[in-house]
Design a protein around this motif. Sequence first.
Motif, PDB file in Angstrom:
ATOM      1  N   ASP A  98      -5.713  -1.657  -5.074  1.00  0.00           N
ATOM      2  CA  ASP A  98      -5.248  -2.172  -3.790  1.00  0.00           C
ATOM      3  C   ASP A  98      -6.258  -3.189  -3.274  1.00  0.00           C
ATOM      4  N   GLU A  99      -5.957  -4.442  -3.475  1.00  0.00           N
ATOM      5  CA  GLU A  99      -6.815  -5.546  -3.053  1.00  0.00           C
ATOM      6  C   GLU A  99      -8.266  -5.396  -3.499  1.00  0.00           C
ATOM      7  N   GLN A 113      -7.503   0.430  -0.255  1.00  0.00           N
ATOM      8  CA  GLN A 113      -7.661  -0.909   0.309  1.00  0.00           C
ATOM      9  C   GLN A 113      -8.909  -0.981   1.190  1.00  0.00           C
ATOM     10  N   GLY A 140      -3.004  -3.004   6.353  1.00  0.00           N
ATOM     11  CA  GLY A 140      -4.326  -3.614   6.365  1.00  0.00           C
ATOM     12  C   GLY A 140      -4.343  -4.959   7.063  1.00  0.00           C
ATOM     13  N   THR A 185       0.833  -1.200   0.000  1.00  0.00           N
ATOM     14  CA  THR A 185       0.000   0.000   0.000  1.00  0.00           C
ATOM     15  C   THR A 185       0.868   1.250   0.000  1.00  0.00           C
TER      16      THR A 185
HETATM   17 MG    MG Z   1      -2.022  -2.782   2.078  1.00  0.00          MG
END
Ligand code: MG
Lengths: 289, 238, 314, 247, 378
Positions: B160-161, B85, D137, B43
């Motif tokens: 991002d994901e 994300q 995350g 990220t």
């Molecule tokens: Mg990340």
Amino acid sequence: MLLSSLVINGLFTGLIYGLIAVGLTVIFGVMRIINMSHGDIVMLGMYSAWILFEKFGVSPYVSMFLTAPLFFLLGSLIYEILDPIPLKRREMSSLIITLGISFVLATSAMLIFTADYRTVTLPYSQRVIDILGTRLGYPALISSAISLVLMCLFRLFLSRTHIGRAIRATAIDRTSAALLGVNVKRISQATFGAGVVLAGLAGGVLAPIYYVYPFVGSNFIIKAFAVVVLGGMESVTGAIAGGLILGVAEALGGAFLEHSLKDIIVFVLFLGVLFFRPTGLFGGRERNR
Amino acid sequence: MNLMIIENVSKKFGGIAALKNLDLAVEKGRILGVIGPNGAGKTTLINVITGYEKVDAGKINYDGKDISKLPPHVRARHGIVRTFQIPRCFAGLTVLENIMIPVLLRHSRGEAERRARSIAERMLLGDDLHKQAETLPVGGLKLLELARAYAASPRILLLDEPMGGLSQDRMEPIIRLIREMREDGLTIILVEHVMKAVVALADILAVLNFGERLAHGRPCDVMKLKAVRDAYLGEGHA
Amino acid sequence: MKRSSHRDLVALLLCLGVLSLLPAVIDTRRMPYLFDVLFSVNVAVLLASSWNILGGFAGQVSFGHAGFAGIGAYAVALLPHHLQWSPWLSLPFAGIAAMIAAILVGGIAFRLRGPYFALSTLALAEVARLVVEGWRSFTEGTQGVVIQQKPLYLFEADGALFYITSLWLAGIALLAVITIGQSKSRYFLHAVGESEEAASALGVDAWRCKMSALLPSAFLAGMAGGILALHTGFLDPESAFSISRSVEPIILTVVGGIGTALGPVVGAVILVPACEFLRSRFPTGHLLLYGVLLVVFMRFMHGGILGMVRRKRL
Amino acid sequence: MLELKQVTAGYGKIDVLRGVSLEARAGEITALVGPNGAGKSTLLRSISGTVVSAAGSITFKGIPLSGRPPHKIASMGIAHVQEGRMVFGSMSVEENLLMGAYLKDRRGKIKESMAFVTGLFPRLRERMRQQAGTLSGGEQQMLALGRALMMRPELILLDEPSLGLAPLLVDTIYSSLETLNREGLTILLVEQNVRRALTYSQRAYVLENGEVILQGRSADILVDSAVTSAYLGVPLEGEDRLIRQSL
Amino acid sequence: QETFRIGAPLPMTGAGAAFGEKFKKAYTMAIDEINAKGGVNGRKLQLVIDDTQAQPPLAVTSVKKLVTSDNVVALIGGWASGVALAVAPLAQELRTPYLLDHPALDDITRQGNDCVFRLQPTTGMYSAALEDFLINVVYERQKKPIKAAYLYVDNAFGQGVAKYGIMPFFKEHSDRFVLGVCEAYSEKALDYKPLLLKVKNASPDVIIFTSYLTDGILLGKQAKEVGLTAKLVSGTGAGHSMQDIYEKSGGAVEGYFSSGPWHGDVTSPAWKKWRGDWEAKYGYPPGEHEIEGYVAIQVLARALESVKSRDVVRQREELRVGLKRTTMVTIFGPVKFENFDGYTNQNRAYNLTALGQWIGGKLYQVWPKRVAERDPKY
Ligand SMILES: [Mg+2]
Ligand SMILES: Nc1ncnc2c1ncn2[C@@H]1O[C@H](COP(=O)(O)OP(=O)(O)OP(=O)(O)O)[C@@H](O)[C@H]1O
Ligand SMILES: Nc1ncnc2c1ncn2[C@@H]1O[C@H](COP(=O)(O)OP(=O)(O)OP(=O)(O)O)[C@@H](O)[C@H]1O
Ligand SMILES: [Mg+2]
């Protein structure tokens, strides 16, 4: 000599600013409520100190702790008004509601106590102590010391106890806190109560060194906001630091600039700090993801 | 031809080196998959490319120019568009309005609405057009994030994901959609933990670990490496 | 959408036209108090609408509108003071001066979010006040400036003139609000208000976007301060920059309905006369009653009056 | 242990769940799968009390939960890990974990719980003083899970625990969940990674459009070809080969 | 109309409320007394108060309401100079006599408004007695240039005293006096010690304050705290001549002088009787505001005697003429409104100020010699 006196003096005054601001910080941090009646609660604190001193001769430094439960009750009551409002609307509605409460408190005080100025003159009001060549009155010294102790205790309470952490957690995310077993309504209410108690205590320490009248609240509300923002909302350490900075800036500004312009220094400094640290000195920063 | 070249980029947070002398390049019209353990700096990589974090050192070259001084919105206007994300929708706006925002920068309102609608349809959001964005479930938010970024007319898309939290019935069409985008000439950097999607999409795969490039190459080659398996994939990942 | 915007415009003009006829029906000289209250309502609508552009549409809650109003007021007071102009002619400069100040403000405050923004605008307004107080040779400092209410060409500077001018200024403010509410920028403002990061990731220039709301907002606030100063005939920093002038537009807008074009109007039309009534009836206790009114109001109508009447988005 | 009967719940006027009945047996892992928007999260929320159910009954160990506020339900031993990693961003990692042990009777065992959680997620131990909001995350996901484990719950509701986690870590987490489960923790698991969910659980429910359309033993469902194609997805072209190659 | 209504725009709420309350008491007492004796020309007086919060914009609305809706025959009060500056031209426009009893800024009666009358001295006059004392006593005793410091509250009143009183004096007598620190200070500060330290650092012989009550109290207390002393410390009326300043500063102002409007002959029986009446009614001794307010009503009542018509517009004109003709002696001293030195309808008799000194908790008149109750302690 002059300089050191100014700085020392500024630090002591700053502690009192800090205490005035802490209650605001706490309520803002946890509830996202900008409590516009904060100054008026300080005013009530001053009146209650004054009354107890005039009628029963109790020193404000004692009576402020005796009346603390009443302030807690007041805070809880105010919170009762705000609680049913949906969170999303609370920020703006609470602004108006606490403003309304501010009007109510100030006017009630006027109807009860009249608009006359009152002061508390302690037996040792005129006694002076010398600290590093700086003369400080006993009341100023005691008030500052009490402010410092109260703020430190409160800070420790927030960071070291389960309740304190729960208060901060509730501030950040009510749902998550509730899922961990925190009774968010009770915590919020208690926090609001605590914020109001701190305002009341601030009134207590101000009573012997300032004067009180029903609309005195407006005299410190802007400064209190400045301290809160300077330190970074929701941070007690920030409020202490903000208060000290404000105190010293005012002292130096007042001595090297014309006194009535000293606040320019204060606000320019304030804006300068925010320019480089947009969430205050001790404010949290969220990262981008 | 490389559209984006990341040269020797470093980024530190306090004592933590999120990116360390990283070199990466993406060819035009290709999909660069980026994988790596949690906290590897993926990220952060997207943040420095899009301007949300300043690099401590190194260069970011886009289309032959160093862009590392430009603010995020300017980079976005140059076609460097990202998703987040953790989805960041405009909570109070509807799904349609969310998608319209970037389109409105270039088109009239009527046109923007038309385009936004068609993008929403393609992104499986057709039924939710008038729902308030904050009421979408996680899967919906991910789709919205993607749709909105696509609506910003990117030349290079940093995802991002995008697949995390998507159910099967949605993941497959979305994978197909991303392929189509690439076929239309779009360049994509795909950060993803859902291996199935990475495998299905990435032309080149880069593996980050502790902010450094652990491996780089064709997905099948990279995934065979023991280092990658030890650091990231584990054994029974599929 | 096009048609609805025309309809709103026609309705607005019609209202303004009809209301402009009021002085022809009622003699302002016999009822200056009535026209004073109407003037106050108009100015309140003007100021609150100006706040609403920034606070309601762009989601940037300002605590510093007193700053813009005060600067506008001083423009009106000082231009004639130093240049022997008619204060009426300097009225437009009130808006322009406030706008110039806004550019400065935006540069500093727009780095900040939410309450930090709000309270920094408060600080900026204080700075403006302190500068005016300190710069005595130019502003007369705390002593204040007397503004000669010279007539405007053929018109006499009477209640009717003030009423009509303020009415049309309020009309312009509403027009600005409606225009913004129906333009593309409404979407951008909303998006930036919700999440600046997300908006800029899509190419929206958040700073310019906020500035595009701040400039008209400051202009209108400056005009409000200007006409108010002209009407008072005297200006001092204390009242020009009084914090209550920052708070009043917030109260009116939130009570009326934030982010709606009519919210500030409804708020002003209800609250300003109510406040005035209470003040003249209960010289000592009016604030208490007003306070109770606000508390009860917001407690039960937290969406504002319009929010309760109809649930319309944006 | 947990039983839902004909539960109807939703937001405002819209019902998301329509007469859902479900059971999570003590000591078992129960999986809940279904497409996006089916109402899985809503179901978990109505158990933990953050969404109020409109009709039906929810009982935990025979005690009705409906009408109880979330903190009461939490104190009965139900932990809920929400989707979207709701960690307390401006508090440190350590403080977040301590918050997990907020309830009075959990405070005594803080040390052990802490050791257990940091054993499970060594990364958290390295980052004890970091602000939770600055974690990556996946790190936040670990923290959210760790915090819930600090509660030492009897029943844990997990909403997509593997979301955003690296595959290796997902393995770790699932094997730890299995261990915990064997030690007596009851788990209700919502998971998009259907294959994994069905592999690790004993029983499973498939939710679609707010209704349970399929339930049974996980192993049975896993081999049901209709379910496999709808919820596990047909392998994409080339995917199988690639994966096989890479292993 | 059966009554004469008198409109008083006053700060009843907000920071100035304490003063609004004082004037309300004073007016009420005077009106009650007059009405008890049957009123004026058989008509009772009636007081109509409107709250201005000391904000000029509100005051303008207030006055319009009082004049056109309440039909008052005269306006009185206003308390603060800023408000009076806004009210005066409006009263003129509405042709309603406006009697100022406290706002002191010189400019108010210098705009040629024939409807505006002022009972009390202007800011420029406040310091006259002090100046006289400085030259004739302080300088005479020292015979060499005297270092002075001057601090004044930063508002219309303070600026007025500085601009029309103190500063011209020091400029004119720069051979004998050196004005060092000379600053305006903000009224609501919590801490004046930095300012006082600065003054202390300059070690002046003479310190002069122009203060209201609250700031005066804090300055007194904090001057003690920082150990600021000088041969002579003097205020210029306002806060420094109010009994409260002594009590509420805990006696910190002991020995301070205060130069301000002469409060009448405090030794006269009439004055003493009135003071007794006031204390009996309100339970505290009257100060300058109370006297001013009380006398203002008496002056109005006297002028109203010449009002004969029933139409309020005519009444106002008759009252204006009546005020112009008034000559009377009150407990506050003689009253006569004259035009001079650019002033219009200014009570010249009050060009008399006196210097008082706080001795043992009481403000004694000590200078000029003619009106002195006792000798100054200097
Ligand atoms: Mg990340
Ligand atoms: N502002 C910050 N302060 C301190 N540490 C930070 C900050 N931002 C990121 N980090 C750390 O930098 C590392 C890289 O973070 P990043 O978000 O880039 O990881 P990631 O590869 O995206 O991980 P994930 O797959 O879990 O999302 C993490 O260890 C994170 O904790
Ligand atoms: N706060 C809310 N207000 C209104 N509707 C909501 C809200 N939250 C969710 N919904 C709606 O409820 C439905 C079910 O949502 P839920 O989050 O339970 O789905 P889910 O099965 O968890 O999906 P996902 O797998 O994407 O997380 C969705 O249609 C969603 O739009
Ligand atoms: Mg979900």
